[in-house]
Design a protein around this motif. Structure first.
Motif, PDB file in Angstrom:
ATOM      1  N   ARG A 399      38.493  19.067  22.899  1.00 24.15           N
ATOM      2  CA  ARG A 399      37.546  18.812  24.074  1.00 24.15           C
ATOM      3  C   ARG A 399      36.582  18.961  23.258  1.00 24.15           C
ATOM      4  NH1 ARG A 399      36.876  20.463  30.376  1.00 24.15           N
ATOM      5  NH2 ARG A 399      35.489  22.150  29.287  1.00 24.15           N
ATOM      6  N   GLU A 403      33.960  16.037  21.302  1.00 25.83           N
ATOM      7  CA  GLU A 403      32.535  15.598  22.057  1.00 25.83           C
ATOM      8  C   GLU A 403      31.834  15.736  20.627  1.00 25.83           C
ATOM      9  OE1 GLU A 403      31.707  18.875  24.559  1.00 25.83           O
ATOM     10  OE2 GLU A 403      32.733  17.360  26.159  1.00 25.83           O
ATOM     11  N   ARG A 408      34.815  11.453  24.166  1.00 25.19           N
ATOM     12  CA  ARG A 408      35.840  12.304  25.374  1.00 25.19           C
ATOM     13  C   ARG A 408      37.056  13.192  25.004  1.00 25.19           C
ATOM     14  NH1 ARG A 408      33.588   9.928  30.871  1.00 25.19           N
ATOM     15  NH2 ARG A 408      34.598  11.403  31.549  1.00 25.19           N
TER      16      ARG A 408
END
Length: 432
Positions: A399, A403, A408
């Motif tokens: 994740r 980012e 996402r």
């Protein structure tokens, strides 16, 4: 430092006091001499006026009483004939040089020292003739006592001033040095590795400025070190995927001794290559995550993912199915996407069941890549939370990598478990 500041302050006060006291002491000495002369001259003039008529008439004079101020000053008045004989009052029986000088020169005032007294003589004249001399005297001890008492008072005031300066220096030194000591202690804690150390505020702008800079530095170092530690932990977990594939391949080769060992060696070399690629990707992502990105070669990336997925799933009798649904181009780092998909495949191989499906599709302004398996329903479980056993570390790393690329990563469906990676699509080319 405390003693040095206090000593310098007291020395400065002493120097200022001495420089001020020397001329003041001389001024006091001169003042009392002038004051004594004034008292004697006033007493002599008053007596001369009172006895001038008797002296001019040849009668024996009588010394009038002194006023209260002259009497308290300790003065004595005597009346002398021109030849130096004392006619009335107090003083030596025969006049001294001061009286003779006043009688001979007929000066207005003659003052001088006679023995242990300071004497002042005023002549009494009648026309051109001196009819007598009035002598006023004061003991030098009385004059010295006044000067010494005043000097002692000045010395006492100087001592008090120095004491006050010492007290003020101690108070100021305490206020100045204590924040510096606390600042040094905070810096020492920071040097020992305690990045939570913070310096207290002292209310002094300059010291508080240094403290704020030190606190900012400590916060930045602590944050950077924390990120590095987290990335190292997550990266080490990420290396588990190719190592697991290599181990499974080697174990499968050992369980089938009759099989061609060359195939196992080739598969092991391919897994080692993937491990090397993973290490290079993690190092590159750790060094720079915001460099200009080239357009993602999705076909080559999916082929690498297919090879890695088959190496993970084949030993368990599971398959990987990859489909494309007109995916748009994306301008992101291939290393980041490769690592994110590697984490999702490892998660599906470890915790999932059945066939693993990877779909690259168009999601409007984004490239969407779905990774699903036939595992159990996740329900309300947060797969990105790190459990005590360490599960979820790889998903957290995935994740954070997504980012960092402006995308996402989320759990889009809990049943069947489906993770979706959304990456910003590349801008369309400008018309010619």
């Amino acid at each position: 430092m405390r003693r040095r500041i206090t000593t310098l302050t007291v020395l400065a006060a002493l120097v200022a006091t001495v420089l001020f006291a020397l001329p003041l002491g001389i001024a006091v000495w001169q003042y009392y001499h002038d004051d004594a002369k004034g008292d004697l001259e006033r007493a002599a003039d008053a007596t001369a006026l009172a006895v001038s008529e008797d002296l001019n008439a040849g009668r024996r004079p009588t010394v009038p009483p002194l006023d209260e101020e002259d009497d308290e000053a300790g003065g004595e008045v005597g009346i002398y004939a021109p030849d130096g004989r004392m006619l009335a009052g107090h003083g030596p029986a025969v006049g001294g040089p001061v009286e003779r000088q006043a009688a001979e020169a007929a000066a207005d005032v003659v003052i001088g020292r006679e023995g242990e007294e300071i004497a002042l003589a005023v002549p009494v004249v009648s026309g051109p003739r001196v009819t007598g001399v009035v002598r006023a005297a004061m003991p030098l001890s009385q004059l010295r006592l006044r000067i010494v008492l005043t000097w002692l008072g000045m010395a006492g005031l100087a001592v008090a001033t120095t004491g006050v300066s010492w007290l003020m220096a101690r108070r100021s030194t305490k206020r100045l040095v204590r924040p510096m000591e606390e600042l040094a202690a905070a810096a020492e804690r920071l040097g020992d590795g305690d990045f939570t150390a913070r310096s207290p505020r002292a209310g002094i702008a300059e010291i508080d400025q240094v403290g704020e800079a030190l606190d900012t530095t400590a916060a930045r170092i602590g944050s950077t070190l924390e990120r590095e530690r987290a990335f190292s932990a997550e990266a080490s977990h990420q290396l588990r995927t190719p190592l697991t594939g290599l181990r499974l391949q080697l174990e499968a080769a050992l369980e089938t001794p009759d099989a061609d060992p060359r195939a196992a060696i080739r598969a092991g070399i391919a897994s080692a290559d993937r491990l090397e690629r993973t290490i290079e990707d993690l190092l590159a992502l750790g060094r720079e995550r915001r460099a200009p990105r080239a357009e993602l070669d999705l076909e080559a990336l999916l082929e690498e993912v297919r090879q890695a997925g088959e190496a993970l799933l084949s030993p368990h009798g599971r398959t990987l199915r990859i489909t494309r649904q007109d995916p748009p181009p994306a301008r992101v780092a291939a290393a980041a996407v490769r690592q994110v998909l590697g984490v999702l495949l490892d998660n599906a191989a470890t915790h999932g069941r059945g066939t693993v499906t990877l779909v690259a599709r168009d999601a409007g302004d984004a490239l969407a890549i779905d990774v699903a398996d036939e595992g159990p329903d996740l329900g309300e479980t947060d797969p990105f939370a790190t459990a005590a056993a360490g599960h979820g570390i790889g998903l957290r790393l995935a994740r954070s990598l997504a980012e960092a690329e402006g995308g996402r990563l989320r759990l889009s469906l809990p049943d069947p478990p489906t993770f979706t990676l959304l990456l910003p699509a590349a801008d369309p080319p400008a018309p010619a």
